[in-house]
Motif scaffolding. Structure first.
Motif, PDB file in Angstrom:
ATOM      1  N   MET A  69       8.025 -22.778  22.976  1.00 35.83           N
ATOM      2  CA  MET A  69       7.646 -22.703  21.569  1.00 35.83           C
ATOM      3  C   MET A  69       6.567 -21.643  21.400  1.00 35.83           C
ATOM      4  N   GLN A  70       6.821 -20.653  20.555  1.00 33.51           N
ATOM      5  CA  GLN A  70       5.859 -19.583  20.324  1.00 33.51           C
ATOM      6  C   GLN A  70       5.714 -19.331  18.833  1.00 33.51           C
ATOM      7  N   HIS A  71       4.459 -19.093  18.411  1.00 36.50           N
ATOM      8  CA  HIS A  71       4.241 -18.709  17.025  1.00 36.50           C
ATOM      9  C   HIS A  71       4.731 -17.286  16.789  1.00 36.50           C
ATOM     10  N   ARG A  72       5.143 -17.001  15.545  1.00 35.34           N
ATOM     11  CA  ARG A  72       5.496 -15.633  15.192  1.00 35.34           C
ATOM     12  C   ARG A  72       4.250 -14.768  15.342  1.00 35.34           C
ATOM     13  N   THR A  73       4.472 -13.518  15.671  1.00 33.21           N
ATOM     14  CA  THR A  73       3.350 -12.611  15.864  1.00 33.21           C
ATOM     15  C   THR A  73       3.164 -11.708  14.653  1.00 33.21           C
ATOM     16  N   VAL A  74       2.033 -11.039  14.636  1.00 30.46           N
ATOM     17  CA  VAL A  74       1.763 -10.065  13.576  1.00 30.46           C
ATOM     18  C   VAL A  74       2.842  -8.988  13.558  1.00 30.46           C
ATOM     19  N   ALA A  75       3.294  -8.574  14.735  1.00 25.79           N
ATOM     20  CA  ALA A  75       4.346  -7.549  14.813  1.00 25.79           C
ATOM     21  C   ALA A  75       5.628  -7.999  14.127  1.00 25.79           C
ATOM     22  N   ASP A  76       5.905  -9.308  14.148  1.00 25.02           N
ATOM     23  CA  ASP A  76       7.115  -9.838  13.504  1.00 25.02           C
ATOM     24  C   ASP A  76       7.036  -9.766  11.984  1.00 25.02           C
ATOM     25  N   LEU A  77       5.823  -9.803  11.437  1.00 23.17           N
ATOM     26  CA  LEU A  77       5.650  -9.998   9.997  1.00 23.17           C
ATOM     27  C   LEU A  77       5.042  -8.805   9.273  1.00 23.17           C
ATOM     28  N   MET A  78       4.413  -7.892   9.996  1.00 23.39           N
ATOM     29  CA  MET A  78       3.662  -6.821   9.347  1.00 23.39           C
ATOM     30  C   MET A  78       4.561  -5.789   8.680  1.00 23.39           C
ATOM     31  N   THR A  79       3.983  -5.064   7.733  1.00 21.98           N
ATOM     32  CA  THR A  79       4.641  -3.911   7.122  1.00 21.98           C
ATOM     33  C   THR A  79       4.377  -2.704   8.010  1.00 21.98           C
ATOM     34  N   HIS A  80       5.447  -2.024   8.424  1.00 22.06           N
ATOM     35  CA  HIS A  80       5.304  -0.908   9.362  1.00 22.06           C
ATOM     36  C   HIS A  80       5.021   0.418   8.650  1.00 22.06           C
ATOM     37  N   ASP A  81       5.635   0.604   7.504  1.00 21.69           N
ATOM     38  CA  ASP A  81       5.468   1.853   6.758  1.00 21.69           C
ATOM     39  C   ASP A  81       4.250   1.704   5.851  1.00 21.69           C
ATOM     40  N   VAL A  82       3.103   2.133   6.353  1.00 21.52           N
ATOM     41  CA  VAL A  82       1.841   1.886   5.666  1.00 21.52           C
ATOM     42  C   VAL A  82       1.424   3.077   4.815  1.00 21.52           C
ATOM     43  N   VAL A  83       1.082   2.815   3.570  1.00 21.09           N
ATOM     44  CA  VAL A  83       0.517   3.839   2.690  1.00 21.09           C
ATOM     45  C   VAL A  83      -0.947   4.007   3.066  1.00 21.09           C
ATOM     46  N   ARG A  84      -1.371   5.236   3.317  1.00 21.57           N
ATOM     47  CA  ARG A  84      -2.713   5.509   3.793  1.00 21.57           C
ATOM     48  C   ARG A  84      -3.494   6.364   2.810  1.00 21.57           C
ATOM     49  N   ALA A  85      -4.808   6.297   2.958  1.00 25.54           N
ATOM     50  CA  ALA A  85      -5.700   7.231   2.266  1.00 25.54           C
ATOM     51  C   ALA A  85      -6.582   7.888   3.317  1.00 25.54           C
ATOM     52  N   ARG A  86      -7.089   9.074   2.990  1.00 24.21           N
ATOM     53  CA  ARG A  86      -8.035   9.771   3.870  1.00 24.21           C
ATOM     54  C   ARG A  86      -9.447   9.613   3.315  1.00 24.21           C
ATOM     55  N   ARG A  87     -10.425  10.021   4.085  1.00 29.65           N
ATOM     56  CA  ARG A  87     -11.812   9.892   3.645  1.00 29.65           C
ATOM     57  C   ARG A  87     -12.035  10.527   2.279  1.00 29.65           C
ATOM     58  N   ASP A  88     -11.400  11.722   2.080  1.00 27.24           N
ATOM     59  CA  ASP A  88     -11.673  12.488   0.869  1.00 27.24           C
ATOM     60  C   ASP A  88     -10.649  12.264  -0.236  1.00 27.24           C
ATOM     61  N   THR A  89      -9.769  11.263  -0.082  1.00 30.11           N
ATOM     62  CA  THR A  89      -8.799  10.977  -1.140  1.00 30.11           C
ATOM     63  C   THR A  89      -9.551  10.563  -2.401  1.00 30.11           C
ATOM     64  N   PRO A  90      -9.309  11.237  -3.530  1.00 30.83           N
ATOM     65  CA  PRO A  90     -10.075  10.938  -4.749  1.00 30.83           C
ATOM     66  C   PRO A  90      -9.675   9.617  -5.399  1.00 30.83           C
ATOM     67  N   PHE A  91     -10.588   9.109  -6.198  1.00 33.51           N
ATOM     68  CA  PHE A  91     -10.414   7.823  -6.889  1.00 33.51           C
ATOM     69  C   PHE A  91      -9.064   7.730  -7.588  1.00 33.51           C
ATOM     70  N   LYS A  92      -8.762   8.716  -8.423  1.00 31.12           N
ATOM     71  CA  LYS A  92      -7.548   8.639  -9.231  1.00 31.12           C
ATOM     72  C   LYS A  92      -6.296   8.645  -8.355  1.00 31.12           C
ATOM     73  N   GLU A  93      -6.312   9.392  -7.271  1.00 35.04           N
ATOM     74  CA  GLU A  93      -5.153   9.416  -6.381  1.00 35.04           C
ATOM     75  C   GLU A  93      -4.947   8.060  -5.713  1.00 35.04           C
ATOM     76  N   ILE A  94      -6.047   7.388  -5.374  1.00 34.74           N
ATOM     77  CA  ILE A  94      -5.923   6.046  -4.797  1.00 34.74           C
ATOM     78  C   ILE A  94      -5.311   5.091  -5.818  1.00 34.74           C
ATOM     79  N   ALA A  95      -5.792   5.153  -7.059  1.00 38.82           N
ATOM     80  CA  ALA A  95      -5.229   4.305  -8.113  1.00 38.82           C
ATOM     81  C   ALA A  95      -3.740   4.568  -8.289  1.00 38.82           C
ATOM     82  N   GLU A  96      -3.336   5.833  -8.184  1.00 46.70           N
ATOM     83  CA  GLU A  96      -1.924   6.187  -8.311  1.00 46.70           C
ATOM     84  C   GLU A  96      -1.114   5.653  -7.122  1.00 46.70           C
TER      85      GLU A  96
END
Length: 224
Positions: free
Chosen positions: A1-28
């Motif tokens: 018996m094993q619990h499901r892992t984070v790898a089983d449930l996580m979203t792989h295609d992650v939307v990212r921001a960079r340090r300098d990503t501006p406010f409005k672009e993050i909102a978009e």
């Protein structure tokens, strides 16, 4: 018996921001992808922090509103800095609290509860971003089919772990609620069965009507 892992449930295609990503672009990014937060990463894809809707909303809530009867709360220095921020590195909650792909659902849920956060960036051995897991992702274990939950209880708990015969304990599962029946040889086995069954992913509750053959009486029904 094993619990499901984070790898089983996580979203792989992650939307990212960079340090300098501006406010409005993050909102978009949040609006365009139907998400509520983005991890902020450096040049090596290491998570630095997370910008959420709550972080962005601080810019609105910190403004004065002469027409409102609701007083504006006094902000701490860090809150004022966030309210005035224009780039991801100024807006993000940092440092990022991260998970590993091999973590179980239990481990991830405990960290979220302890830190009062809604999501965890998932990183590999080099701390590079590989996914993201949210509270909603963890709750997907309760969407498991009843027959899948029953099969795991019978196969992994009763037969493989406890070496019980199929006729010893009966298992019914409806809407994640498990009812156990039958009888076992000794009374000390009953709480062990209930505890192990409760730990199966997707179980909402356990009702036990398990008797034991070594005593003349039956155990009272227990609910967990």
């Amino acid at each position: 018996m094993q619990h499901r892992t984070v790898a089983d449930l996580m979203t792989h295609d992650v939307v990212r921001a960079r340090r300098d990503t501006p406010f409005k672009e993050i909102a978009e990014l949040l609006a365009d992808h139907g998400i509520t937060a983005v991890p902020v990463v450096d040049e090596l894809d290491h998570p630095l922090g997370v910008v959420s809707e709550a972080d962005l909303l601080r810019k609105c809530s910190a403004r004065s509103d002469p027409a409102s009867a609701t007083p504006v709360p006094r902000l701490e220095a860090w809150e004022r800095a966030k309210a005035e921020g224009t780039r991801a590195e100024e807006l993000m909650s940092a440092p990022a609290v991260c998970a590993r792909p091999e973590w179980t659902v239990v481990e991830a849920a405990r960290v979220m509860a302890l830190r009062n956060i809604k999501r965890l960036p998932v990183v590999d051995e080099a701390d590079r971003l590989r996914g993201i897991v949210s509270r909603g992702d963890l709750l997907r274990i309760f969407l498991r089919r009843d027959d899948a939950v029953r099969d795991e209880i019978v196969r992994d708990v009763l037969q493989r772990t406890l070496h019980l015969a199929p006729s010893d304990v009966t298992v019914e599962v409806r809407e994640g609620q498990v009812t156990l029946g039958g009888s076992v040889h000794v009374s000390s086995l009953v709480p062990i069965i209930i505890r192990l069954c409760r730990n199966v992913d997707g179980v909402v509750s356990i009702t036990g009507h398990i008797g034991y053959r070594a005593d003349a009486s039956r155990t009272p029904a227990t609910r967990a």
